[in-house]
Every structure is written in C-alpha cells, then in structure tokens.
Design an enzyme around this catalytic site. Structure first.
Site, PDB file in Angstrom:
ATOM      1  N   LYS A  71       0.880  -1.500  -0.166  1.00  0.00           N
ATOM      2  CA  LYS A  71       0.142  -0.200   0.418  1.00  0.00           C
ATOM      3  C   LYS A  71       1.059   0.761  -0.588  1.00  0.00           C
ATOM      4  CE  LYS A  71      -4.179  -2.289   2.272  1.00  0.00           C
ATOM      5  NZ  LYS A  71      -5.509  -2.136   3.006  1.00  0.00           N
ATOM      6  N   GLY A 134      -0.308   0.286  10.616  1.00  0.00           N
ATOM      7  CA  GLY A 134      -0.718   0.682   8.856  1.00  0.00           C
ATOM      8  C   GLY A 134      -2.708   1.248   9.595  1.00  0.00           C
TER       9      GLY A 134
HETATM   10  P1  ATR Z   1      -1.407  -3.361  10.105  1.00  0.00           P
HETATM   11  O1  ATR Z   1      -1.007  -2.976   9.102  1.00  0.00           O
HETATM   12  O2  ATR Z   1      -2.841  -5.012  10.214  1.00  0.00           O
HETATM   13  O3  ATR Z   1      -1.890  -2.577  11.375  1.00  0.00           O
HETATM   14  P2  ATR Z   1       1.081  -3.885  11.598  1.00  0.00           P
HETATM   15  O4  ATR Z   1       1.182  -2.298  11.073  1.00  0.00           O
HETATM   16  O5  ATR Z   1       2.112  -5.055  11.775  1.00  0.00           O
HETATM   17  O6  ATR Z   1      -0.588  -4.558  10.725  1.00  0.00           O
HETATM   18  O7  ATR Z   1       0.774  -3.923  13.205  1.00  0.00           O
HETATM   19  C1  ATR Z   1       0.242  -4.709  14.093  1.00  0.00           C
HETATM   20  C2  ATR Z   1      -0.496  -3.878  14.915  1.00  0.00           C
HETATM   21  O8  ATR Z   1      -1.024  -4.913  15.920  1.00  0.00           O
HETATM   22  C3  ATR Z   1       0.681  -3.117  16.340  1.00  0.00           C
HETATM   23  O9  ATR Z   1      -0.615  -1.973  17.235  1.00  0.00           O
HETATM   24  C4  ATR Z   1       1.093  -3.292  16.978  1.00  0.00           C
HETATM   25  O10 ATR Z   1       2.012  -3.247  18.209  1.00  0.00           O
HETATM   26  P3  ATR Z   1       3.209  -3.049  17.906  1.00  0.00           P
HETATM   27  O11 ATR Z   1       3.405  -1.648  17.443  1.00  0.00           O
HETATM   28  O12 ATR Z   1       3.235  -2.159  19.278  1.00  0.00           O
HETATM   29  O13 ATR Z   1       4.034  -3.842  17.723  1.00  0.00           O
HETATM   30  C5  ATR Z   1       0.101  -4.004  17.385  1.00  0.00           C
HETATM   31  N1  ATR Z   1       0.481  -6.081  18.017  1.00  0.00           N
HETATM   32  C6  ATR Z   1       0.516  -6.742  17.630  1.00  0.00           C
HETATM   33  N2  ATR Z   1       0.738  -8.137  18.102  1.00  0.00           N
HETATM   34  C7  ATR Z   1       0.577  -7.284  19.114  1.00  0.00           C
HETATM   35  C8  ATR Z   1       0.489  -7.986  20.673  1.00  0.00           C
HETATM   36  N3  ATR Z   1       0.424  -9.176  21.581  1.00  0.00           N
HETATM   37  N4  ATR Z   1       0.082  -7.440  21.779  1.00  0.00           N
HETATM   38  C9  ATR Z   1      -0.845  -6.451  21.802  1.00  0.00           C
HETATM   39  N5  ATR Z   1      -0.872  -5.521  20.546  1.00  0.00           N
HETATM   40  C10 ATR Z   1      -0.460  -6.047  19.113  1.00  0.00           C
END
Ligand code: ATR
Length: 288
Positions: A71, A134
C-alpha cells in the site's frame, strides 16, 4: 457472465491474495449493475510492484486495488495521488487516467461509511483506538479529520503510539490524538467510549486472544468496533458484549472500501439498497 472483446478488467495486487474476498464483492457488483467487467486477483512478488503497475496500464486494466504489503510502495508508480491517500501514506485503489494511474485510499472512507450505516458517530466522540500499525494510523487520521473530540491511542510500544499521534496531530493541525502505552489502560478516564480495535490480535488463527483481557477495561466501552472480520466474532467483540456494549466486526468496512473503489472506477454511486444486498450475500459466503 460472458467474457468477450469488450470486457474490462480490474484486479487486486498483493501478496498473498489467495484468500481475498474482493473478487466476490466486485464481480457481484458488476453482475447486479450489468457491467461487462471482471475483477481478478494478481499475486505480485516482492520487487515486482512497479513493473506490475506499468504492465497493468499497458494491458489497459481499468483499475486496481492494492493490499498488503504494497500500500505504500505502490505510491512510487503513480502519476497522481489523492490528498487523503497522500496524508495517510497508503494507497489501496488505483484509477486509470491518461498516462497512468491515480492513487486513492478507500479504506478510511469505507470505515466511515460502514460506521455511519451502523449509526456509529465519530464527530464529537471520545474514542479509544487500539494499535499503532498501518491500519490504526489510518483510523487515527479518520478520527482527527472527522472531528472526534479526543482519541486515546493505546499501543504495546509507546514510541510507535507517540510517533503516530505526533504525525496525525501535525498533519491535521489538531491536537486530538493522545498516545498511551497499552499497559496503562487503567488510567483511561472513568466514562464510556467508542473503542476501535486496530491491532492484529484476534485475527484468524489467533482467535482466542484479545489485546486486553481485563473486564474493567471493557466496562468503559459502549461500542466496540473491530477492524477484523475473520473471525466474524472476535474475542474483543465477545468481551465488549459481556460488559453490555455493542460490538461490530470489520466486514462492512471491507465491503464499503470495495464499493467506493468500484464507484471511482465507474464514476457512479452504488445505491445503499444494493450495497446491503451485496453485504447479505457476502455474509452468506462467510457463513455468518
Ligand atoms: P496493520 O497493517 O494490520 O496495522 P501492523 O502495522 O503490523 O499491521 O500493526 C500491528 C499492530 O498490532 C501494532 O499496533 C502492534 O503493536 P506494536 O506496534 O507494539 O508491535 C499490534 N500488535 C500485534 N501483536 C500484538 C500483541 N501480541 N499485543 C499487543 N499488540 C500487538
């Protein structure tokens, strides 16, 4: 449908694209509107995004959607980018123009239309936004630009929450996004919020988890909106309902981001009744 020499082709580029519901949405719309249009998924390997866009233009493709992980990469291959997409920094829809494609973001208008159709307001609301990836970043833009009164942006890593909040506040010229560490959720004021779940926690196959488990947190939520649609009843949604709140999944957002792309490609508006008919068959397809 009959494919002939006049059939116009649209599609989706991403990696992976194998489980996408977009062909179902667009081909159903084309059928209902009697358009001679077909929508197909294109699996594009890393490093092949720009050649894919030039190839799509050369092949006279009518429009494209873009999904993970391209994207933002795709923005380098466009002749023009819509202002909202530019601000968000992500393009999910390409519209054919003279000389190339113009990029749009229909994810956020899609979320807005989905929420409006459920009677959920952003304007003037105090909102909890979970995540700073994102998807959450785009939601933060939406909330700020639709005049939410305050958005508590909670993320596991505080630095990322601060970076997103800083950027959105700066670009929208509003001080509405307040970054917080996820673990500080007990510091949220004692009142009822709209909560938007934009982390990847709870996404299939991680179906038994929610980003916060504490019941005390869910007592502060009057409406919970999960961007996840697979599963259609996430652990987050169940926890919201258990404390008396209303809960929604992200399937309508997926539908409307597709509908808005279809409207841009064909320069028309899809009537709300037709959108709801497509939603009905989409839900049947998902078994919900
Ligand atoms: P997307 O494009 O779907 O938003 P991403 O950019 O990989 O995917 O973002 C994933 C989000 O889920 C982030 O906010 C991540 O938190 P971090 O920035 O601290 O990594 C959150 N996330 C993923 N796994 C998590 C977990 N086990 N506990 C809390 N937050 C989580």
């Amino acid at each position: 449908m009959t494919i002939d020499g006049y059939t116009r082709t649209c599609g989706l580029i991403g990696n992976p694209v194998e489980h996408t519901l977009s062909p179902f949405i667009h081909n159903t719309l084309a059928e209902k509107l009697s358009h001679n249009l077909v929508y197909v998924p294109f699996h594009v390997e890393e490093g092949q995004v720009l050649p894919a866009i030039s190839g799509a233009y050369a092949l006279n493709l009518f429009g494209l959607n873009v999904t993970v992980p391209y994207k933002s990469q795709v923005m380098d291959g466009l002749i023009q980018i819509d202002e909202l997409a530019e601000k968000i920094g992500a393009v999910n829809t390409l519209v054919r123009m003279e000389g190339g494609f113009k990029g749009y973001n229909t994810d956020m208008p899609g979320l807005y239309r989905a929420m409006s159709s459920e009677g959920i307001q952003i304007e003037g609301q105090e909102i909890i936004l979970l995540g700073a990836g994102g998807a959450a970043r785009a939601v933060a833009f939406l909330c700020a630009s639709k005049n939410a009164s305050k958005v508590y942006l909670l993320n596991r890593s505080l630095e990322k929450a601060e970076a997103v909040a800083g950027e959105v506040n700066e670009k929208t010229g509003k001080e509405v996004i307040y970054p917080m560490a996820l673990s500080d959720y007990h510091r949220l004021p004692n009142q009822k919020f709209l909560a938007i779940q934009a982390t990847s926690v709870g996404l299939y196959p991680d179906v038994d988890n929610a980003v916060i488990e504490d019941e005390a947190f869910y007592r502060k939520i009057h409406t919970g909106y999960d961007l996840i649609y697979k599963p259609s009843d996430t652990r987050f949604m169940q926890l919201v309902r258990q404390q008396g709140g209303k809960a929604f999944h992200g399937l309508k957002m997926l539908l409307y981001q597709g509908i808005i792309a279809y409207e841009l490609w064909n320069d028309l508006s899809v009537p709300e009744e037709m959108a709801l008919e497509v939603y009905k068959v989409l839900k049947e397809k998902m078994g919900i």
